[in-house]
Design an enzyme around this catalytic site. Structure first.
Site, PDB file in Angstrom:
ATOM      1  N   HIS A 155       6.005  19.507 -13.395  1.00 29.38           N
ATOM      2  CA  HIS A 155       4.725  18.973 -13.876  1.00 29.38           C
ATOM      3  C   HIS A 155       4.789  17.433 -14.017  1.00 29.38           C
ATOM      4  CE1 HIS A 155       3.567  23.129 -14.910  1.00 29.38           C
ATOM      5  NE2 HIS A 155       4.793  23.224 -15.396  1.00 29.38           N
ATOM      6  N   SER A 276       1.770  -8.721  -0.216  1.00 32.77           N
ATOM      7  CA  SER A 276       0.336  -8.877  -0.457  1.00 32.77           C
ATOM      8  C   SER A 276      -0.101 -10.258   0.018  1.00 32.77           C
ATOM      9  CB  SER A 276       0.040  -8.727  -1.951  1.00 32.77           C
ATOM     10  OG  SER A 276      -1.251  -9.210  -2.260  1.00 32.77           O
ATOM     11  N   LYS A 282       4.363  -9.179  -4.860  1.00 35.18           N
ATOM     12  CA  LYS A 282       4.277  -7.771  -4.484  1.00 35.18           C
ATOM     13  C   LYS A 282       5.284  -7.378  -3.392  1.00 35.18           C
ATOM     14  CE  LYS A 282       1.823  -5.024  -5.583  1.00 35.18           C
ATOM     15  NZ  LYS A 282       0.481  -4.733  -5.055  1.00 35.18           N
ATOM     16  N   GLU A 289       3.702   5.090   2.155  1.00 34.40           N
ATOM     17  CA  GLU A 289       2.283   5.366   1.896  1.00 34.40           C
ATOM     18  C   GLU A 289       1.559   5.780   3.164  1.00 34.40           C
ATOM     19  OE1 GLU A 289       1.488   2.383  -1.895  1.00 34.40           O
ATOM     20  OE2 GLU A 289       1.003   1.714   0.122  1.00 34.40           O
TER      21      GLU A 289
END
Length: 477
Positions: A155, A276, A282, A289
């Site tokens: 979970h 970025s 970043k 992804e």
């Protein structure tokens, strides 16, 4: 005039040519079309359906066409609709009218089914090889982290500590199943449909098994109707590929989480991240992804193929032209993801101290306290209730189990003795799971050893296939 245009009195509309042509994508099948044609023409001569001289002329012409296509010198035209008609047109340009004898005893219906099976069996072997390489990268991380402990989650809540190596081996197992499915599906792909004709076979005395043997198939598709209308092998590939990309997506999700400042469990190599344009600090896990995102297109190709086939009457229908683009796209998508994942896994930095710190600041050893009490002859349900009270006390006091004094423990149960501190140590908790498949170090070492043997078997299978089929590729290139 189209090669099939004898019964027509007017040319097709230009929009029809543009809409129905498949050469824009089925040119990927060129080498396979020529492989099949070389075997077919050899069979025609063997069966004395055409002369040996004509067969040799056609063979030499096909070899020239193959070289021109490979060199980018061949003009492939929408007017000729598909790769089969384009190859035949290029062949007749090379050798004259005798090139028209190549199509004796076959149809584009069995020809395209053959090409797709040749393409797909190569694709299956490529993906199996890449999956084995990814497994090796995971094994490398597992071997390097046999003493690295991190929280195991259910979970997405910390549950019980496990070895990082054990976590990596879970994915090795997932990809092992993917390899098994792909290898198993290979036997259903590796059947020759050539000789089925348009749907009913042919009146010429062809030898289907001879062609199948020449192309290293395991046999033929027995029923001619089934041979030209079956696309189960494509659906099965798309389904198996969907499972592969799903497993990659799950691993991607873990990498995205673990590389965040909130977890700090791993750092992905700069070569597999991007930055970025606005925020200079970043470092984004874009590869993970994007693999996660591309699962959607692979699933879409599967649903698209199932939907195309669901209402088709038996034998070939033009709808089935939609069988190729999704297959090509899925192969390239999964191939690209696997090729990236192996080096990304191999080069990632595992932050062992951060993982261990997370285990030290949670209640993932609570089950072991309950098991400890059970071993003292307290029924598990009573032990569960006692430990729940201990955990509640710790939460209220902003402590963890190992922060409690022995007096604190005894306040909840007289069964608890000094040895509880050893029992609740993360290393003890992990190694207490000393059963087959457990997270104890020696059991994980067994998993690694077994996986290494299976990967070796997979690599041998790939090598055997490549050696067998390389002759075909050389003949048509």
């Amino acid at each position: 005039m189209k090669l099939w245009g004898g019964r027509f009195t007017k040319p097709t509309n230009e929009l029809v040519d543009e809409y129905t042509a498949s050469i824009g994508f089925d040119q990927k099948l060129a080498q396979y079309d020529i492989q099949g044609s070389l075997a077919h023409v050899e069979m025609l001569a063997k069966c004395e359906i055409i002369s040996q001289a004509d067969a040799e002329t056609i063979k030499q012409g096909l070899e020239k066409v193959a070289k021109k296509i490979e060199a980018g010198e061949a003009e492939l035209s929408e007017i000729n609709e598909d790769i089969h008609m384009n190859v035949e047109k290029l062949l007749t340009d090379e050798v004259g009218a005798v090139g028209g004898k190549l199509h004796t005893g076959r149809s584009r219906n069995d020809q395209v089914a053959l090409d797709m099976r040749l393409y797909l069996r190569d694709s299956l072997v490529t993906l199996v090889d890449l999956l084995a390489a990814l497994q090796q990268a995971l094994l490398k991380q597992a071997n390097a982290n046999l003493d690295t402990i991190l929280p195991g989650y259910t979970h997405l809540q910390r549950a019980q500590p496990v070895l990082f190596a054990h976590h990596m081996m879970a994915y090795v197992s997932m990809f092992e199943r993917d390899i098994e499915r792909l290898r198993d599906s290979f036997k259903r792909v590796n059947r020759s449909p050539l000789g089925a004709g348009a749907l009913a076979g042919t009146t010429f005395p062809i030898d289907r098994h001879y062609v199948a043997d020449k192309l290293h198939f395991d046999g033929v598709v027995e029923n001619s109707l089934d041979a030209v209308s079956d696309r189960d092998f494509v659906v099965e590939f798309l389904s198996n590929a969907s499972l592969v990309i799903m497993h990659l997506s799950r691993l991607s999700e873990e990498f995205v989480q673990w590389s965040s400042a909130e977890f700090k469990f791993i750092e992905l190599d700069d070569a597999f991240c991007t930055g970025s344009s606005m925020m200079p600090q970043k470092k984004n896990p874009d590869v993970a992804e994007l693999v996660r995102g591309k699962s959607g297109r692979v699933y879409g190709n599967l649903i698209g193929m199932l939907t195309t086939l669901k209402g088709l009457p038996i034998a070939y229908n033009k709808d089935m032209q939609e069988d190729k683009e999704g297959m090509f796209d899925t192969f390239e998508t999964v191939k690209g993801a696997l090729a990236l994942f192996a080096p990304m896994v191999e080069t990632m930095e595992v932050k062992k101290d951060n993982m261990y710190a997370a285990v030290a600041e949670d209640f993932s050893n609570a089950t072991d306290l309950a098991d400890y009490l059970v071993n003292k002859d307290l029924p598990f349900r009573e032990a569960h209730a006692v430990v729940g009270q201990v955990v509640l006390h710790c939460i209220q006091e902003n402590k963890y189990l190992l922060d409690l004094s022995l007096a604190d423990f005894k306040g909840f149960s007289d069964y608890i003795e000094e040895d509880i501190y050893h029992v609740l140590a993360p290393e003890t908790v992990v190694n207490a799971r000393d059963i087959v498949g457990g997270t104890a170090k020696n059991r994980v070492e067994d998993q690694i050893s077994n996986a290494e043997q299976r990967i070796s078997d997979t690599q041998s299978w790939v090598k055997t296939y490549e050696e067998k089929v390389n002759v075909l590729k050389k003949a048509s290139s």
